[in-house]
Scaffold this active site. Structure first.
Site, PDB file in Angstrom:
ATOM      1  N   ASP A   1      60.416  81.565  76.555  1.00  0.00           N
ATOM      2  CA  ASP A   1      60.380  82.872  75.889  1.00  0.00           C
ATOM      3  C   ASP A   1      61.057  82.746  74.508  1.00  0.00           C
ATOM      4  O   ASP A   1      60.804  81.782  73.802  1.00  0.00           O
ATOM      5  CB  ASP A   1      61.040  83.936  76.781  1.00  0.00           C
ATOM      6  CG  ASP A   1      60.682  85.362  76.359  1.00  0.00           C
ATOM      7  OD1 ASP A   1      59.644  85.869  76.809  1.00  0.00           O
ATOM      8  OD2 ASP A   1      61.442  85.970  75.583  1.00  0.00           O
TER       9      ASP A   1
ATOM     10  N   TYR B   1      62.270  91.639  68.301  1.00  0.00           N
ATOM     11  CA  TYR B   1      60.820  91.552  68.074  1.00  0.00           C
ATOM     12  C   TYR B   1      60.473  92.028  66.675  1.00  0.00           C
ATOM     13  O   TYR B   1      59.648  91.425  65.987  1.00  0.00           O
ATOM     14  CB  TYR B   1      60.070  92.383  69.123  1.00  0.00           C
ATOM     15  CG  TYR B   1      60.055  91.736  70.488  1.00  0.00           C
ATOM     16  CD1 TYR B   1      58.932  91.048  70.948  1.00  0.00           C
ATOM     17  CD2 TYR B   1      61.166  91.784  71.312  1.00  0.00           C
ATOM     18  CE1 TYR B   1      58.921  90.433  72.183  1.00  0.00           C
ATOM     19  CE2 TYR B   1      61.174  91.174  72.559  1.00  0.00           C
ATOM     20  CZ  TYR B   1      60.047  90.503  72.984  1.00  0.00           C
ATOM     21  OH  TYR B   1      60.045  89.879  74.206  1.00  0.00           O
TER      22      TYR B   1
ATOM     23  N   HIS C   1      56.787  82.744  84.308  1.00  0.00           N
ATOM     24  CA  HIS C   1      57.492  82.870  83.044  1.00  0.00           C
ATOM     25  C   HIS C   1      59.001  82.637  83.159  1.00  0.00           C
ATOM     26  O   HIS C   1      59.615  82.062  82.271  1.00  0.00           O
ATOM     27  CB  HIS C   1      57.213  84.270  82.479  1.00  0.00           C
ATOM     28  CG  HIS C   1      57.761  84.502  81.110  1.00  0.00           C
ATOM     29  ND1 HIS C   1      57.203  83.929  79.989  1.00  0.00           N
ATOM     30  CD2 HIS C   1      58.821  85.236  80.662  1.00  0.00           C
ATOM     31  CE1 HIS C   1      57.875  84.317  78.923  1.00  0.00           C
ATOM     32  NE2 HIS C   1      58.867  85.100  79.305  1.00  0.00           N
TER      33      HIS C   1
END
Length: 468
Positions: free
Chosen positions: A237, A387, A444
């Site tokens: 990630d 982000y 993930h």
């Protein structure tokens, strides 16, 4: 004639020397590894102080709680409002609210935050101030090192919506491998797990522009402050991009880079041809049978599935503070928002289950402990801002997309990861892939879900690098 020959006697060697020099410079520049500028930064409140050196001390840190904190949480849990789910919706519309009520009932009546704080404190925690903000990390050393074995420092970096807690199951496997039946301890690690600034117990940046490159620089400074000149780095990630940037920034410091998710920004005509031919003649474009199985049907797996799973990304990359307000105010909203990712990012088929398949891979205590790290630190908004800082720029203009990765690299490709990147595509950015493993299962949150598989792959990679 005499003058002409004299001129030639000077000009010709000078020209030859000039051309030769340019040729040498060109040859040397071809082999010179491009790096990301390390630079510097200030993320504290207000202007950077003109005088005075930053406090470089490393301070022991302990997670604490209080009756007031727990009472406030319980009051909010009791006052939650729910919207009934559509019949047969399972997790297709997001977190199923019928199952959410069960999770919240467990959280209110059975989950013991004090006990989990003790679990969190079982490893040594520290804080240190870098570039004006407090950086939190855990640092776990092996209790026993076999004679003649070198201890390898390993920095492990989490992502969103995870935390340093994701690594609690893998740490003992890496620091005490012999006790867990892993290769009799021929590779032993001391593990450093920092919290990304703005996540958990690391202070949030007070200035705009804090991206993965700034994070990479801070983590290099952290490792330097801990006395490490060379070290291994590992991530998935955001941790993947941060550790990749670390390898691009100071390749001489990174002995090896191990990733369980890779970001490839280069698209173009070559990739389009590779995708088109890969479905029919995969061997022609370097794709394996397993690559084909994981990549096709391409539109379904790489566009539709990705769009379905990335709605949060568009919000967080544009207006994180707006959505973050509600999440920071409501523990139930926060849990739904975070835990939904631990469902579909762990296994895409969990979308069809009424409980999102959550408890088939994790315990509610584990899942809620991760949520609580966000809740008690009020860090959901600052974590979402990451982000905005990283994705609001043209990716083709950012430094890390133009710089290759030349340090030894290991890639663990888990089958349920959001996207699959074949080795042949990864090689366009990662120029020195030492190991590439098709993992048999897992998604993930690799360290959290399949700690033993990930630990074995890290060890296999490091063993190969040490033999180079």
């Amino acid at each position: 004639s005499f003058e002409y020959s004299q001129k030639n006697a000077v000009v010709v060697p000078a020209a030859a020397l000039g051309v030769g020099g340019m040729l040498v410079f060109w040859l040397r520049s071809r082999h010179k590894v491009k790096t990301i500028e390390m630079g510097d930064g200030w993320w504290g409140s207000g202007e950077r102080p003109l005088k005075g050196k930053e406090d470089e001390s490393i301070r022991p840190f302990k997670i604490e709680t209080s009756d007031k904190e727990i009472e406030d949480l319980h009051r909010r849990l009791e006052q939650a409002r729910y919207t009934p789910p559509l019949e047969g919706a399972a997790f297709h519309y997001g977190f199923n609210s019928s199952y959410l009520q069960k999770v919240v009932a467990y959280w209110r009546n059975q989950f013991d935050w004090r006990k989990q704080v003790e679990v969190l404190n079982k490893y040594p925690h520290f804080q240190t101030t870098i570039e004006g903000i407090n950086i939190h990390f855990i640092h776990v050393k092996p209790t026993y090192v076999p004679h003649g074995r070198a201890v390898q420092p390993l920095l492990m970096v989490h992502g969103w919506p995870g935390s340093f807690y994701e690594f609690y199951k893998i740490i003992p496997l890496l620091t005490e491998p012999a006790r867990h039946g892993l290769n009799e301890g021929d590779v032993v690690f001391e593990v450093i797990c920092p919290s990304i600034p703005g996540y958990g117990f690391s202070e949030a940046p007070h200035q705009k522009g804090f991206d993965t490159i700034a994070t990479a620089r801070i983590f290099h400074k952290l490792m330097n402050r801990l006395g490490f000149k060379q070290y291994y780095v590992q991530g998935g990630d955001w941790g993947s991009r941060i550790t990749t940037n670390m390898a691009q920034m100071l390749p001489q410091s990174v002995k090896g880079l191990h990733l369980n998710l890779i970001f490839i920004n280069k698209q173009g005509l070559g990739r389009m041809i590779s995708v088109m031919l890969g479905a029919y003649v995969p061997w022609l474009v370097g794709l394996t049978r397993e690559d084909v199985r994981r990549t096709y049907p391409f539109i379904q797996k790489n566009i539709y599935d990705l769009l379905r799973e990335s709605g949060y990304l568009h919000i967080q990359a544009t207006k994180p503070d707006t959505a973050g307000c509600g999440l920071n105010d409501s523990p139930v909203g926060l849990a739904a928002y975070i835990l939904e990712k631990f469902s579909t990012w762990t296994d895409k088929s969990f979308l069809h289950k009424d409980d999102g398949g959550l408890e088939s891979k994790y315990s509610l205590d584990e899942l809620l402990t991760n949520v609580m790290i966000y809740w008690v630190t009020s860090s959901i908004v600052s974590s979402m801002r990451f982000y905005k800082e990283n994705l609001s720029k043209d990716p083709s203009l950012t430094a890390h997309t133009r710089v290759g990765v030349y340090v030894p690299t290991g890639i663990a490709a888990f089958p349920q990861e959001i996207v699959h990147t074949p080795r042949v595509w990864a090689k366009q950015t990662f120029k020195n892939i030492i190991t590439y493993s098709y993992m048999p299962r897992g998604g993930h949150f690799a360290a959290f879900e399949e700690p033993k598989l990930l630990a074995q792959d890290i060890m296999h990679f490091v063993r190969k690098v040490e033999q180079l």
